[in-house]
Scaffold this active site. Structure first.
Site, PDB file in Angstrom:
ATOM      1  N   HIS A 100       0.885  -1.196  -0.082  1.00 59.43           N
ATOM      2  CA  HIS A 100       0.029  -0.170  -0.005  1.00 59.43           C
ATOM      3  C   HIS A 100       0.901   1.257   0.048  1.00 59.43           C
ATOM      4  CE1 HIS A 100      -3.559  -2.313   0.950  1.00 59.43           C
ATOM      5  NE2 HIS A 100      -4.325  -1.358   0.528  1.00 59.43           N
TER       6      HIS A 100
ATOM      7  N   LYS B 192      -0.699   5.407   4.288  1.00 55.88           N
ATOM      8  CA  LYS B 192      -1.773   4.207   5.075  1.00 55.88           C
ATOM      9  C   LYS B 192      -1.612   4.133   6.250  1.00 55.88           C
ATOM     10  CE  LYS B 192      -4.157  -0.108   4.506  1.00 55.88           C
ATOM     11  NZ  LYS B 192      -5.627   0.589   4.558  1.00 55.88           N
TER      12      LYS B 192
END
Length: 255
Positions: A139, A143
């Site tokens: 990610h 995040k």
């Protein structure tokens, strides 16, 4: 249907765009940190006339958001991750308020199809002890949680369908991993929207299942669909309830 968007970050803005395209009324945008949001907090005024709230905020604020929303009698879509250890408390809040809530670590329809593929594959791999199993996810570097909510959901699917795996390990492993442990690892870098890989590895070969998000549209589209689905319902639901309805309705149209 009238909706409120709680959290006006990148996901909130994408939900706003898609909702407008579908003709859904956005009567409230709530964010305590964004000057472009109409409201700063959840209260009678900010939820006046709202049917469903869609929350993409932060794990530190989600429980309070759910309490306030339920107390005001509003249904809710929760896309925020990192709160699942409090799921029992959230279910109780919703049931006592007589409202409806649907949650998921990932509202993308494609990801939830991916979950079904993983579940079916796990039941097959369960019969073949030669294969060990792993999960890795990528990610973007902004995040807030690790591993992702999606990876956690994948882990539960695998543990639930492969008898030789009974424990999920998410931290850095500086030892030999035990046979009953499923290792979920994470990478955070750049602008990656989200990639999840499930691997089945043996001495002879490796099998990988992979889902790659191309942007936020899939997540936002699924969240808006979930808002339409939860509107008027009561109870605490995972996305599987909605997905099951979608699969059954499509099968009825094309048996």
């Amino acid at each position: 249907m009238n909706i409120a968007i709680i959290g006006y970050g990148k996901m909130g803005r994408e939900i706003e765009r898609l909702a407008k395209d579908k003709g859904i009324n956005i009567v409230s945008i709530i964010d305590s940190n964004d000057s472009n949001a109409r409201y700063r907090e959840i209260n009678d005024e900010s939820l006046n006339g709202v049917d469903v709230c869609i929350d993409f905020t932060h794990p530190s604020s989600i429980l309070e958001n759910i309490k306030k929303t339920a107390a005001l009698g509003k249904n809710m879509v929760v896309g925020t991750t990192g709160w699942y250890d409090q799921a029992g408390e959230v279910k109780k809040i919703v049931e006592e308020a007589g409202t409806g809530l649907i949650w998921s670590g990932n509202f993308s329809i494609g990801v939830n199809i991916f979950f079904k593929i993983i579940e079916d594959s796990a039941k097959i791999i369960d019969k073949f002890d030669d294969y060990d199993i792993f999960v890795h996810e990528f990610h973007h570097n902004q995040k807030a949680d690790s591993p992702s909510g999606t990876a956690a959901m994948i882990g539960k699917i695998l543990i639930g369908n492969i008898q030789r795996k009974s424990k999920i390990v998410t931290e850095e492993v500086k030892r030999r991993i035990e046979p009953n442990e499923l290792h979920i690892s994470s990478t955070r870098a750049g602008k990656i929207f989200g990639t999840h890989i499930v691997g089945f590895d043996s001495d002879a070969d490796s099998i990988e299942l992979k889902h790659t998000a191309k942007g936020r549209q899939g997540f936002a589209s699924g969240a808006v669909m979930a808002a339409e689905w939860i509107n008027g319902k009561k109870g605490f639901y995972g996305i599987n309830a909605m997905l099951g309805n979608l699969i059954n309705s499509r099968h009825a149209k094309n048996p």
